[in-house]
Motif scaffolding. Structure first.
Motif, PDB file in Angstrom:
ATOM      1  N   CYS A  16     -12.431  -0.603  -2.891  1.00 40.25           N
ATOM      2  CA  CYS A  16     -12.165   0.511  -2.240  1.00 40.25           C
ATOM      3  C   CYS A  16     -12.599   2.167  -3.199  1.00 40.25           C
ATOM      4  CB  CYS A  16     -11.255   1.304  -0.573  1.00 40.25           C
ATOM      5  SG  CYS A  16     -11.669   0.445   0.581  1.00 40.25           S
ATOM      6  N   LEU A  17     -11.722   1.531  -4.052  1.00 38.32           N
ATOM      7  CA  LEU A  17     -12.363   2.234  -5.947  1.00 38.32           C
ATOM      8  C   LEU A  17     -13.320   2.230  -5.878  1.00 38.32           C
ATOM      9  CD1 LEU A  17      -8.676   1.995  -7.484  1.00 38.32           C
ATOM     10  CD2 LEU A  17      -9.114   3.728  -5.687  1.00 38.32           C
ATOM     11  N   TYR A  39       0.659   1.360  -4.105  1.00 41.26           N
ATOM     12  CA  TYR A  39      -0.959   1.581  -4.679  1.00 41.26           C
ATOM     13  C   TYR A  39      -0.868   3.250  -4.878  1.00 41.26           C
ATOM     14  CZ  TYR A  39      -1.870  -3.592  -5.836  1.00 41.26           C
ATOM     15  OH  TYR A  39      -1.558  -4.571  -5.694  1.00 41.26           O
ATOM     16  N   GLY A  47      -4.420   5.184  -5.520  1.00 42.70           N
ATOM     17  CA  GLY A  47      -5.302   5.518  -4.581  1.00 42.70           C
ATOM     18  C   GLY A  47      -5.942   6.728  -4.796  1.00 42.70           C
ATOM     19  N   VAL A  92      -7.870  -2.537  -2.538  1.00 40.59           N
ATOM     20  CA  VAL A  92      -7.495  -1.217  -3.009  1.00 40.59           C
ATOM     21  C   VAL A  92      -9.030  -1.264  -4.382  1.00 40.59           C
ATOM     22  CG1 VAL A  92      -5.949  -0.206  -4.950  1.00 40.59           C
ATOM     23  CG2 VAL A  92      -5.475  -1.246  -3.455  1.00 40.59           C
ATOM     24  N   PHE A 113      -7.090   4.070   2.494  1.00 44.35           N
ATOM     25  CA  PHE A 113      -8.388   3.186   1.849  1.00 44.35           C
ATOM     26  C   PHE A 113      -9.771   3.525   2.172  1.00 44.35           C
ATOM     27  CE2 PHE A 113      -4.480   2.802  -1.149  1.00 44.35           C
ATOM     28  CZ  PHE A 113      -5.428   2.419  -2.287  1.00 44.35           C
ATOM     29  N   LEU A 126       0.845  -1.202   0.080  1.00 44.55           N
ATOM     30  CA  LEU A 126       0.043  -0.114  -0.127  1.00 44.55           C
ATOM     31  C   LEU A 126       1.113   1.425   0.049  1.00 44.55           C
ATOM     32  CD1 LEU A 126      -2.842  -1.179   2.870  1.00 44.55           C
ATOM     33  CD2 LEU A 126      -2.921  -1.403   0.132  1.00 44.55           C
TER      34      LEU A 126
END
Length: 837
Positions: free
Chosen positions: A375-376, A103, A107, A372, A297, A99
């Motif tokens: 959450c996106l 990402y 993110g 990821v 996130f 993370l």
């Protein structure tokens, strides 16, 4: 960061291990390009009678003195690669760390995607919102999830990712490298061997033959790889600029009097801070950033779910791709232009592959699919639900959709996340530059390894400060995330198209996948990426020219360096000294031999470098023991320590001349410790001499035992002149390096007669060993060759311009060999030589 945690790469280095397993180093980056090692032929497959096979190979020996008499190279049968811990808890911990590095860019895309999309398309009905949301959702699903997570990550090179890793993988199966660095000996490296599936083999061989035969295809492939690397460097410039500016722009709507100039100034300050902490290393940065990204996130998913429930649950209708069709039908040309903003939702997807060397495939897959990705999706659905009720908030959709009570906490987290987002592409830029340097496609620079445990974590000061300066210039000139976004899209899609092309070649050549499945990959993902590229190219006048300019500059630098390095290598091969000339000089080499060991660094593996003649002409005496040291980069990430060195004797025994080749992968860590290397060299050379004496004794006894049986059958196995000579020069002990890697030296020796095993050592061995120890006590001298290339007078104007000015400028300003060595200057001798090409 503590100083002992850093390892700086210098210039003239070799790697090995001593008896205690401790790493030993000497510097070697004065070598401009790969140096091919000599050839080794594998043992005959399927031969069961080891003793008879060895006798047949010894039926005839060549008289050539500069031949591969014996190799002192030990293969680590039981070691293999240092595999990453496969325990589930370790994998989960790695997934958490991704993370902070991988990402961040993906993110932070919700900060600016919808604001850019709806700057091109005005919101007039729910079709506009649902169509844009559907576009974003399916883009994220198809590119990062389907393409990268499930396909591209599997095309890794022994755990390494990136454009050059794919190129290296292709180079191992086909001789497509522009540098003539491929030899059969490389295929003996355990990390080099790759398992080929049997189906579709004929098609793969045809493709391999076509690539190897046509120089134009080799050049095209190299240019494609260099273009992809250039685009990644462009991403490293644009990602920090757009991410930080997008986060800081939230102040404009919240605080009165905050204008564009203030946003630009604050962004510049944050960028300086971001690039200043890079020297502490990716590991410490990831450890510090991962919890922040995890909180980010969580905030995205929670706020998105809150907005969906509060404002409009029906946005889930965007799962129906029909809304994409309705979106284009309603907005036509404006919808096409909006694709340039939609593509920003997948910015940073390439970092999933480029940063693979820091983590593992499974950890990246777990982090994306479990955290990821959902959450996106929730974040974009929440923003779309908010726009359903407040369509006028499109310009500041992210911060307007955040509940008022959470604005400042989210703003702080968003600012930190934006800085972290830049880390993914900065780390990827460092990795790509190092890989290109190792493969002879980028000028040498200072590299600092910031971790002793993870060799992929590096820091390149020159690139770091260059990226910082360019980011500041971009922010100062554009002063708008919309214009930067236009530039950003071209760089991102360009990298994706390169990766799609290279992975397709891997599927055809290496995986040998069914042709229908192979065609589906570029057809599906290539079509999507071409569509996005056509949309972002329409923004060239609005900022899209910037990444093209960056890519063009870096492409020229890398191609010129590669072109000049190839010409320089070819010139050294063409002008090497013949062995007959040295034989005419005699053991004294036409001068005085004084005690000491001379280490002559050069690029040739076979033959005597012409620069050696300059040393003979310029020095009143030459050392009693000479070792020609070659640095060899092979297209593998890591060469195991046990397989690092190749030794051979050059000339007759009384010349006391040897060749030592050190082979490195493009991910190998090197540090400077010439004292340790000197001790290691002598130990390895002593081992080589003992092996040579042992093998010669075995040969002598085998010939004696077989002298009475020289009949028709022995002549049947005699190899015709000019054919199979390399096999005749193979050492006996080479049999233990079988294809399966299971036979040991004891198994080979067990088939030999007891009379052979009880033979006395070569009486000259002790003399050579004592002479070597005496030379070591007298000290080491590093003989460094500084070769320049100049275009001939009758060359084309363009060639003169490239070689005499551009390449010469790069050579003068790159990291020099002697300048980076810790060896005292009194132990270094340099000779310059100019090659006309």
């Amino acid at each position: 960061m503590e100083e002992e945690d850093k390892i700086e790469e210098g210039s003239v280095r070799l790697l090995g291990c001593n008896s205690g397993g401790e790493t030993r180093w000497v510097d070697g980056s004065e070598v401009d390009s790969d140096s091919p090692p000599w050839s080794l032929l594998q043992p005959e497959s399927g031969s069961g009678d080891g003793y008879g096979s060895m006798r047949r190979r010894l039926a005839k020996r060549p008289n050539r003195l500069d031949s591969l008499d014996v190799e002192a190279m030990e293969i680590a049968y039981a070691h293999g690669h240092q595999s990453k811990d496969s325990s589930i808890w370790f994998t989960i911990a790695l997934a958490f760390q991704t993370l902070g590095v991988v990402y961040g860019d993906l993110g932070t895309s919700p900060l600016y995607v919808f604001s850019d999309v709806f700057s091109k398309v005005s919101i007039e009905s729910e079709v506009d919102i649902l169509g844009a949301l559907s576009l974003v959702m399916y883009t994220i699903t198809l590119i990062p999830l389907a393409k990268y997570v499930f396909v591209v990550l599997k095309a890794n090179d022994n755990g390494e990712g990136g454009t050059f890793a794919l190129y290296s993988l292709i180079c191992r199966y086909a001789k497509v490298s522009m540098l003539p660095n491929r030899q059969i000996a490389d295929e003996q490296i355990s990390s080099f061997k790759l398992k080929l599936p049997t189906p579709e083999l004929e098609r793969a061989l045809n493709i391999k033959e076509t690539l190897e035969r046509r120089t134009s295809l080799k050049t095209l492939l190299l240019l494609l790889v260099l273009m992809g690397t250039s685009m990644i460097i462009g991403d490293g410039i644009l990602t920090p600029a757009i991410s930080v500016m997008s986060a800081v722009s939230g102040l404009q709507g919240e605080i009165q009097g905050i204008g564009t100039s203030v946003v630009v100034l604050v962004s510049i300050v944050l960028l300086v801070v971001l690039f200043s902490i890079q020297r502490f290393g990716t590991g410490k940065v990831a450890f510090m950033f991962a919890p922040i990204l995890a909180l980010w996130f969580f905030s995205l998913g929670s706020i998105g779910l809150y907005n969906v429930v509060k404002y409009d649950l029906t946005v889930i209708r965007a799962l129906n791709p029909v809304y994409i069709y309705l979106f284009f039908k309603k907005n036509s040309k404006d919808a096409w232009s909006a694709l340039g903003g939609c593509v920003l939702c997948i910015t940073g997807a390439e970092a999933m592959f480029a940063d693979l060397g820091h983590f593992s495939v499974l950890s990246i897959q777990i982090a994306f699919t479990c955290l990821v990705f959902p959450c996106l999706l929730l974040a974009y659905m929440g923003q779309a639900a908010y726009l359903m009720k407040y369509p006028v908030s499109a310009e500041r959709i992210f911060y307007d959709s955040v509940p008022d009570s959470l604005f400042w906490p989210v703003f702080v987290i968003a600012t930190l996340a934006a800085m972290i987002a830049s880390q993914a592409m900065i780390s990827a830029t460092f990795s790509c530059v190092k890989q290109s340097m190792a493969l002879g496609c980028f000028p040498r620079m200072k590299i600092v390894h910031t971790s002793r445990k993870l060799m992929g974590q590096i820091y390149i000061p020159v690139i770091n400060w260059f990226l910082m300066i360019m980011c500041i210039i971009v922010v100062s000139i554009f002063q708008s995330t919309t214009d930067i976004a236009n530039a950003y899209g071209i760089a991102e899609v360009g990298v994706m198209m390169v990766s799609t092309t290279l992975v397709t070649i891997v599927m055809l050549l290496i995986w040998q996948t069914n042709l229908i499945l192979v065609l589906c990959f570029p057809l599906v993902f290539g079509t999507i990426e071409l569509t996005y590229m056509s949309a972002v190219l329409s923004k060239i006048k609005e900022g899209g020219w910037l990444p093209l300019a960056f890519a063009s500059c870096f492409l020229c630098v890398m191609y010129i360096w590669n072109y000049g390095s190839v010409l320089k290598y070819q010139s050294e091969v063409r002008e090497k000294i013949s062995m007959d000339f040295l034989l005419d000089l005699g053991p004294t080499l036409g001068t005085q031999r004084v005690p000491g060991i001379g280490l002559l660094y050069n690029e040739l593996v076979q033959g005597i470098p012409s620069i050696f003649g300059q040393f003979l002409l310029g020095l009143p005496a030459i050392h009693s023991t000479l070792v020609f040291v070659c640095i060899k980069y092979v297209p593998v990430p890591v060469v195991p320590l046990e397989e690092r060195f190749l030794f051979r004797r050059v000339g007759p025994k009384d010349y006391h001349m040897f060749r030592c080749i050190a082979r490195y992968g493009y991910k190998d860590v090197r540090k400077e410790d010439h004292h340790a290397f000197e001790q290691l060299l002598v130990e390895s050379l002593e081992k080589f001499l003992r092996r040579e004496a042992q093998d010669l004794a075995l040969e002598r006894n085998l010939f004696e035992s077989d002298s009475d049986n020289a009949s028709v059958s022995s002549r049947d196995h005699e190899v015709p002149s000019g054919y199979g000579n390399e096999e005749l020069r193979m050492p006996l002990m080479h049999d233990r390096r079988s294809e399966a890697g299971t036979s040991t030296s004891e198994e080979v020796v067990s088939v030999l007669p007891s009379s052979v095993m009880s033979s006395e050592e070569d009486p000259t061995l002790e003399y050579e060993l004592s002479a070597l120890r005496e030379a070591m006590e007298s000290g080491f001298t590093y003989l460094l060759a500084h070769g320049d290339v100049r275009a001939k007078k009758n060359s084309f104007f363009l060639k003169k311009l490239v070689i005499n000015y551009f390449y010469a400028f790069l050579r003068r300003n790159c990291r020099a060999g002697a300048a980076n060595m810790s060896v005292p200057h009194m132990n270094i001798l340099q000779v310059g030589m100019t090659y006309m090409v």
